[in-house]
Design a protein around this motif. Structure first.
Motif, PDB file in Angstrom:
ATOM      1  N   ARG A  60     -22.563  31.022 136.194  1.00 40.59           N
ATOM      2  CA  ARG A  60     -24.070  30.389 135.988  1.00 40.59           C
ATOM      3  C   ARG A  60     -24.344  30.673 134.397  1.00 40.59           C
ATOM      4  NH1 ARG A  60     -27.763  35.303 137.597  1.00 40.59           N
ATOM      5  NH2 ARG A  60     -27.017  35.738 135.597  1.00 40.59           N
ATOM      6  N   ASP A  61     -23.729  32.186 133.938  1.00 42.30           N
ATOM      7  CA  ASP A  61     -24.171  32.229 132.420  1.00 42.30           C
ATOM      8  C   ASP A  61     -23.360  31.221 131.449  1.00 42.30           C
ATOM      9  OD1 ASP A  61     -26.105  33.880 133.382  1.00 42.30           O
ATOM     10  OD2 ASP A  61     -24.565  35.654 133.106  1.00 42.30           O
ATOM     11  N   GLY A  62     -22.292  31.141 131.942  1.00 43.20           N
ATOM     12  CA  GLY A  62     -21.265  30.130 131.096  1.00 43.20           C
ATOM     13  C   GLY A  62     -20.707  30.784 129.778  1.00 43.20           C
ATOM     14  N   VAL A  63     -21.353  31.777 129.068  1.00 37.18           N
ATOM     15  CA  VAL A  63     -21.093  32.578 128.108  1.00 37.18           C
ATOM     16  C   VAL A  63     -20.980  33.966 128.374  1.00 37.18           C
ATOM     17  CG1 VAL A  63     -21.661  30.660 126.446  1.00 37.18           C
ATOM     18  CG2 VAL A  63     -23.245  32.438 127.402  1.00 37.18           C
ATOM     19  N   GLY A  64     -20.510  34.898 127.549  1.00 32.08           N
ATOM     20  CA  GLY A  64     -20.302  36.096 127.868  1.00 32.08           C
ATOM     21  C   GLY A  64     -19.107  36.556 128.269  1.00 32.08           C
ATOM     22  N   PRO A  65     -18.928  38.012 128.352  1.00 35.71           N
ATOM     23  CA  PRO A  65     -17.738  38.568 128.640  1.00 35.71           C
ATOM     24  C   PRO A  65     -17.239  38.171 130.129  1.00 35.71           C
ATOM     25  CG  PRO A  65     -19.376  40.111 128.793  1.00 35.71           C
ATOM     26  CD  PRO A  65     -19.932  38.936 128.175  1.00 35.71           C
ATOM     27  N   MET A  66     -15.967  38.190 130.563  1.00 35.98           N
ATOM     28  CA  MET A  66     -15.393  37.873 131.948  1.00 35.98           C
ATOM     29  C   MET A  66     -15.756  39.042 132.421  1.00 35.98           C
ATOM     30  SD  MET A  66     -11.647  37.038 133.083  1.00 35.98           S
ATOM     31  CE  MET A  66     -11.779  35.196 132.104  1.00 35.98           C
ATOM     32  N   PRO A  67     -15.926  39.392 133.764  1.00 31.73           N
ATOM     33  CA  PRO A  67     -16.104  40.889 134.618  1.00 31.73           C
ATOM     34  C   PRO A  67     -14.723  41.233 134.347  1.00 31.73           C
ATOM     35  CG  PRO A  67     -16.466  38.856 135.821  1.00 31.73           C
ATOM     36  CD  PRO A  67     -16.470  38.081 134.538  1.00 31.73           C
ATOM     37  N   ILE A  68     -14.663  42.650 133.925  1.00 31.58           N
ATOM     38  CA  ILE A  68     -13.370  43.660 133.878  1.00 31.58           C
ATOM     39  C   ILE A  68     -12.784  43.821 135.232  1.00 31.58           C
ATOM     40  CG2 ILE A  68     -12.540  45.590 133.055  1.00 31.58           C
ATOM     41  CD1 ILE A  68     -14.473  45.617 130.666  1.00 31.58           C
ATOM     42  N   GLY A  69     -11.612  43.446 135.495  1.00 29.28           N
ATOM     43  CA  GLY A  69     -11.048  43.887 136.713  1.00 29.28           C
ATOM     44  C   GLY A  69     -11.299  43.455 137.953  1.00 29.28           C
ATOM     45  N   PHE A 125     -11.475  39.273 138.494  1.00 28.11           N
ATOM     46  CA  PHE A 125     -10.838  38.016 138.892  1.00 28.11           C
ATOM     47  C   PHE A 125      -9.032  38.698 139.082  1.00 28.11           C
ATOM     48  CE2 PHE A 125     -14.415  35.820 137.127  1.00 28.11           C
ATOM     49  CZ  PHE A 125     -14.837  35.085 138.185  1.00 28.11           C
ATOM     50  N   PRO A 126      -8.359  38.124 139.898  1.00 24.52           N
ATOM     51  CA  PRO A 126      -6.762  38.281 139.936  1.00 24.52           C
ATOM     52  C   PRO A 126      -6.368  37.728 138.632  1.00 24.52           C
ATOM     53  CG  PRO A 126      -7.528  37.556 142.009  1.00 24.52           C
ATOM     54  CD  PRO A 126      -8.877  37.358 141.255  1.00 24.52           C
ATOM     55  N   ASN A 127      -5.592  38.682 137.709  1.00 22.04           N
ATOM     56  CA  ASN A 127      -5.079  38.466 136.702  1.00 22.04           C
ATOM     57  C   ASN A 127      -6.059  37.664 135.705  1.00 22.04           C
ATOM     58  OD1 ASN A 127      -2.339  39.110 137.513  1.00 22.04           O
ATOM     59  ND2 ASN A 127      -2.108  37.181 138.709  1.00 22.04           N
ATOM     60  N   ASP A 128      -7.221  38.245 135.708  1.00 24.28           N
ATOM     61  CA  ASP A 128      -8.172  37.680 134.839  1.00 24.28           C
ATOM     62  C   ASP A 128      -8.344  35.989 134.834  1.00 24.28           C
ATOM     63  OD1 ASP A 128      -9.069  40.295 133.928  1.00 24.28           O
ATOM     64  OD2 ASP A 128      -7.755  40.340 132.354  1.00 24.28           O
ATOM     65  N   ASP A 129      -7.872  35.416 135.924  1.00 27.28           N
ATOM     66  CA  ASP A 129      -8.322  34.097 135.939  1.00 27.28           C
ATOM     67  C   ASP A 129      -9.295  34.030 136.749  1.00 27.28           C
ATOM     68  OD1 ASP A 129      -7.836  31.502 136.492  1.00 27.28           O
ATOM     69  OD2 ASP A 129      -5.690  31.575 137.502  1.00 27.28           O
ATOM     70  N   PRO A 130     -10.296  33.078 136.187  1.00 24.39           N
ATOM     71  CA  PRO A 130     -11.704  33.005 136.845  1.00 24.39           C
ATOM     72  C   PRO A 130     -11.580  31.719 137.755  1.00 24.39           C
ATOM     73  CG  PRO A 130     -11.801  32.222 134.538  1.00 24.39           C
ATOM     74  CD  PRO A 130     -10.720  32.882 134.675  1.00 24.39           C
ATOM     75  N   SER A 131     -10.470  31.113 137.790  1.00 25.25           N
ATOM     76  CA  SER A 131     -10.316  30.146 139.176  1.00 25.25           C
ATOM     77  C   SER A 131      -9.820  30.430 140.339  1.00 25.25           C
ATOM     78  CB  SER A 131      -9.284  28.929 138.348  1.00 25.25           C
ATOM     79  OG  SER A 131      -8.017  29.292 138.325  1.00 25.25           O
ATOM     80  N   ARG A 132      -9.472  32.001 140.301  1.00 26.64           N
ATOM     81  CA  ARG A 132      -9.033  32.597 141.395  1.00 26.64           C
ATOM     82  C   ARG A 132     -10.052  33.363 142.076  1.00 26.64           C
ATOM     83  NH1 ARG A 132      -3.135  35.479 140.404  1.00 26.64           N
ATOM     84  NH2 ARG A 132      -3.554  35.818 142.609  1.00 26.64           N
ATOM     85  N   SER A 133     -10.090  33.130 143.530  1.00 29.47           N
ATOM     86  CA  SER A 133     -11.103  34.020 144.293  1.00 29.47           C
ATOM     87  C   SER A 133     -10.923  35.508 144.015  1.00 29.47           C
ATOM     88  CB  SER A 133     -11.023  33.717 145.577  1.00 29.47           C
ATOM     89  OG  SER A 133     -11.422  32.459 145.767  1.00 29.47           O
ATOM     90  N   PRO A 134     -11.893  36.334 143.850  1.00 29.03           N
ATOM     91  CA  PRO A 134     -11.997  37.797 143.794  1.00 29.03           C
ATOM     92  C   PRO A 134     -11.618  38.441 145.224  1.00 29.03           C
ATOM     93  CG  PRO A 134     -14.038  37.262 143.356  1.00 29.03           C
ATOM     94  CD  PRO A 134     -13.377  35.935 143.587  1.00 29.03           C
ATOM     95  N   GLU A 135     -11.215  39.907 145.076  1.00 27.48           N
ATOM     96  CA  GLU A 135     -11.071  40.524 146.365  1.00 27.48           C
ATOM     97  C   GLU A 135     -12.250  41.559 146.456  1.00 27.48           C
ATOM     98  OE1 GLU A 135      -7.127  42.290 146.511  1.00 27.48           O
ATOM     99  OE2 GLU A 135      -6.158  40.439 147.005  1.00 27.48           O
ATOM    100  N   ASN A 136     -12.815  41.835 147.561  1.00 27.77           N
ATOM    101  CA  ASN A 136     -13.511  42.737 147.629  1.00 27.77           C
ATOM    102  C   ASN A 136     -13.058  44.170 147.849  1.00 27.77           C
ATOM    103  OD1 ASN A 136     -15.882  44.582 148.853  1.00 27.77           O
ATOM    104  ND2 ASN A 136     -17.086  42.673 149.013  1.00 27.77           N
ATOM    105  N   ARG A 137     -13.176  45.093 146.884  1.00 28.78           N
ATOM    106  CA  ARG A 137     -12.492  46.526 147.027  1.00 28.78           C
ATOM    107  C   ARG A 137     -13.592  47.708 147.334  1.00 28.78           C
ATOM    108  NH1 ARG A 137     -10.221  44.178 142.656  1.00 28.78           N
ATOM    109  NH2 ARG A 137     -11.037  45.619 141.277  1.00 28.78           N
ATOM    110  N   TRP A 138     -14.849  47.076 147.283  1.00 31.28           N
ATOM    111  CA  TRP A 138     -15.917  47.982 147.523  1.00 31.28           C
ATOM    112  C   TRP A 138     -16.769  48.032 148.882  1.00 31.28           C
ATOM    113  CZ3 TRP A 138     -15.528  43.727 144.414  1.00 31.28           C
ATOM    114  CH2 TRP A 138     -16.495  42.724 144.574  1.00 31.28           C
ATOM    115  N   ARG A 139     -16.478  46.886 149.551  1.00 29.85           N
ATOM    116  CA  ARG A 139     -17.219  46.701 150.636  1.00 29.85           C
ATOM    117  C   ARG A 139     -17.347  48.054 151.560  1.00 29.85           C
ATOM    118  NH1 ARG A 139     -14.428  43.069 152.865  1.00 29.85           N
ATOM    119  NH2 ARG A 139     -15.484  41.272 152.184  1.00 29.85           N
TER     120      ARG A 139
END
Length: 310
Positions: free
Chosen positions: A249-258, A260-274
């Motif tokens: 949404r923001d389009g700019v700014g830092p990528m969320p740390i830890g 996206f898999p391999n820091d690839d925003p095209s890949r779906s993240p895994e939920n490790r906190w549910r």
């Protein structure tokens, strides 16, 4: 046991599809028990998404929960339809005479503003004071946690030079606490904020207890037993894709740390906190159930010896 929510609330279909037991208002009155009354003051722009996140967690508890959706009285939400708010929310001015076993106050995207510049700051301060006389236990999230520490303890929030954004490992400092019962020594939590509170600003008399923290992002979970409050500065309630939506949404700014898999925003993240989200809310509900008065009119009295804020 089920969670009681309005029959036509959009979250209902989502929860039923996930297997959460939902009960209608007609069926709820037939059960000869007193449900726990939980209020949700929803300050987030995406009110429907936030309703679903918290209803999911509350609905997993083994008790009947009656959820009341609350909004700031005079604030006009720009991202949620007036019809939705009118159908499902009550302004705080209309519920201020009611009592609740538990009350949740969400975060809000206003952390860039000084507290006193937030339009609804005067009413939020009234609500925080009201929790001391009409609520048995209060859970605050992110900006609301910062607001509560400012209001009750005069603790400032500090602007960060870079946004704290991503999934950060938290250290469990109080494994014997009822709030963290079942938590591992370290657990992961989503973080998304431009400000922080610092433990060095806390009172030295032990009135605030840091229960979990991260070296990179500071306090995560803080107990305030004098005020019957639990403050969560991060977002265990978030969906798997919440940070991704924010990033795209923001389009700019830092990528969320830890995140996206391999820091690839095209890949779906895994939920490790549910699981930790369910555990925290389940522990909170369990402590409320064990300590809240059965006579709801007695809610708000000074905490009994049974209350354990640590």
């Amino acid at each position: 046991m089920p969670i009681k929510i309005p029959d036509h609330l959009p979250a209902r279909r989502t929860l039923e599809a996930e297997g959460v037991v939902v009960i209608g208002e007609t069926d709820a009155v037939r059960q000869d028990i007193r449900p726990l009354r939980i209020g949700l003051l929803n300050l987030m722009p995406d009110k429907i998404g936030t309703e679903t996140q918290f209803a999911r967690l509350l609905g997993a508890a083994p008790l009947q929960i009656e959820l009341t959706l609350v909004r700031i009285s005079d604030h006009v939400a720009r991202h949620t339809s007036a019809d939705h708010l009118s159908a499902f929310y009550q302004p705080w001015s209309e519920v201020r005479t009611q009592r609740f076993d538990g009350f949740v106050i969400t975060g809000a995207p206003v952390e860039h503003l000084p507290f006193e510049k937030v339009r609804y700051w005067p009413e939020l301060r009234q609500i925080l004071d009201w929790t001391q006389t009409h609520v048995h236990a209060t859970l605050t999230i992110c900006w609301a946690a910062q607001a509560a520490l400012q209001h009750f303890h005069g603790i400032p929030k500090h602007r960060l030079t870079a946004k704290a954004f991503g999934i950060f490992a938290q250290t469990n400092l109080a494994p014997g606490s009822p709030w963290l019962r079942g938590f591992p020594d370290r657990f992961e939590a989503p973080v998304s904020r431009w400000t922080e509170v610092r433990e060095g600003d806390f009172p030295q008399d032990g009135t605030l207890v840091t229960m979990a923290c991260a070296e990179e992002t500071g306090p995560c979970l803080v107990s305030d037993p004098r005020h019957r409050m639990l403050h969560m500065f991060n977002h265990l309630e978030y969906e798997t894709d919440t940070l991704a939506k924010e990033y795209h949404r923001d389009g700019v700014g830092p990528m969320p740390i830890g995140y996206f898999p391999n820091d690839d925003p095209s890949r779906s993240p895994e939920n490790r906190w549910r699981g930790h989200a369910h555990l925290l809310i389940g522990n909170w509900i369990n402590e409320i159930y064990k300590t809240t008065p059965f006579d709801i009119s007695r809610i708000g009295a000074p905490p009994s010896d049974g209350w354990n804020g640590r």
